[in-house]
Design an enzyme around this catalytic site. Sequence first.
Site, PDB file in Angstrom:
ATOM      1  N   TYR A 291       0.758  -1.311   0.050  1.00  0.00           N
ATOM      2  CA  TYR A 291      -0.126  -0.250  -0.105  1.00  0.00           C
ATOM      3  C   TYR A 291       1.134   1.375  -0.023  1.00  0.00           C
ATOM      4  CZ  TYR A 291      -4.199   2.371   1.088  1.00  0.00           C
ATOM      5  OH  TYR A 291      -5.475   3.372   0.972  1.00  0.00           O
ATOM      6  N   TYR A 341      -5.407   6.580  -7.217  1.00  0.00           N
ATOM      7  CA  TYR A 341      -5.583   5.973  -5.689  1.00  0.00           C
ATOM      8  C   TYR A 341      -7.061   5.448  -5.543  1.00  0.00           C
ATOM      9  CZ  TYR A 341      -5.976   6.421  -0.524  1.00  0.00           C
ATOM     10  OH  TYR A 341      -6.094   6.286   0.958  1.00  0.00           O
TER      11      TYR A 341
END
Lengths: 409, 168
Positions: A291, A341
């Site tokens: 991440y 994102y």
Amino acid sequence: MGALTDKYCIVGVGETPHMRPSNRTTLSMACEAVSKAMADAGLKPSDIDGMTSYQAGDSTTSAHVATSLGIRLNYCLDILGGGSSTEALVAHAIGLLEAGYAKVIVCFRSMNGRSGRRMGGQVPGGPIPVATAEGDNQFNMGWGWTTPAQRFGMSAMRYLHDTGCTTRAFAEIAVAHRYHASLNPKARLRTPITIEDHQRSRWVVKPFRLLDCCQETDVSAAIIVTSRERAYDLRHPPVFIKGGYARTMTENPGWNYSRPVLHYVAGNYGWKRAFGMAGISHSDVDFISCYDAFTFTTLIQLEANGFCRPGEAGEFVKGGRLQIDHELPSNLSGGHLSEGYTHGIQMVIENVRQLRHRADDACPGWAEGKHTYDRQAGCRQLKRARICCGMAWGYENMASCLVLGGVMS
Amino acid sequence: MPKTIDYSKLRIIPDFDTQEWWEGTRQHKYLVRRCNQCGHKWFPPLFPACGKCASMDIGWFETAGKGVIHSYVVVTQPIVGAFIGTVPYVVAVIELDDCKEADGTVTRVAGVLTDEDSEAAIGLPVEVIYEATNDPKIVMPRWRITGRVAGAWNFDEHEARGGGSRNS
């Protein structure tokens, strides 16, 4: 053999383009992503009977999407959560499938992350003109400390102090993920960068520069989970769920930065269970996703999940280790830093495509699994993609992981 | 002269669990939560139970408002409108001097400094000051550096020398 070995699979993936702005509703985008995931799997609306999503009070619901697409559900639920939620919804789906609550489950995220609700409270045009601080915000907005960059920057600064490494370690991650984005036609930012480009980019909040931060994006993405028996009848080679941990927390989870070590994060508590469940060790992992809301969040999770020892990630990532064709390729779609994102779901999607051997790159035969492995010609498919470890971050105190395997694993 | 924060662009809404804390800052007292059963202290006060013994029998501890910078960031891109004219400014996590517990537990708080980022460094002592706002009910805490110490760690200096040895 692990506890979950080969029982449940991810069979469909799909997403909208990564947009800024979308000029669309989250419902419209979610319907597109779910439709594409169904088409990818070779499933019809009448085959789907479970739907879940995660959101931050910024999105549509499963019931709206199912109603739009004419899907009659046996189970639906929408949870609050950002990063680390996709992996948790997969764990949740396994429980529902095992117990018989549903047979084929869609998990989606849909967000106008740039043109709608932005992280940290900014309005679409920029700073919050007049800020109202209530709840948690009473104790951060008044000191101008609201965004993930500002808050994770606090851990990152202490990390640099404690370990002695510099922001050139952050740059290695920005460079690797951008290189992968250069091989991904869907990515927002595709021009390769160097460590010096990173070092020259403007400050957002020290110790983070612009190229340490992800791309706020308007996007929706979806995955479909079902049983192995069902998966064998579907369009693509199955991708098996081998293990994981989900929304795991550290001790002293208060958001007060009083933890003994600021950069000791929740992955530390999970990885042994995930790897035990999957029946693998680190040396079995062919590639990772990690991440990357910020370069630093990737760095710190490599330590938390045992890929290197505490304090050594800066050294570990040197020399392009995380780049394709090197030791541990990371975020092969370009990730949040360069593709866009999505609060984590696109990393799972890319991992599925890699494990199928069907990365949607510039190779004319990618859809049939025919790749050239010529990076100059835009191929981003790994030659060896059998086991992937996907590591996700909610904030320092919350993490998830999903270990996936391809048919050759 | 420290750079000012435009508090007219900020509205603080105290709630049931925090109204006494804001009453504290109005009287220039820096409070943290304290458990009446086991003595554990914590911040921010919005958590209504003790993280050590789970008691909800909780009160307050008045700190001296002094501590050491544990970490900091330098905000160069304003997000909250009240700070548009303040950038660049330093937000620090501060380990309070008088909240250390026998088992090693510490209480850290966050706040914005009055000092320039070239002055900020991990390890420096700070103390709280108080700033009036347009709302007579709300007084905002802010922090200032009170001294220099050997071995303090500044980010720009660390980067310029190419990093350094491990400090943990």
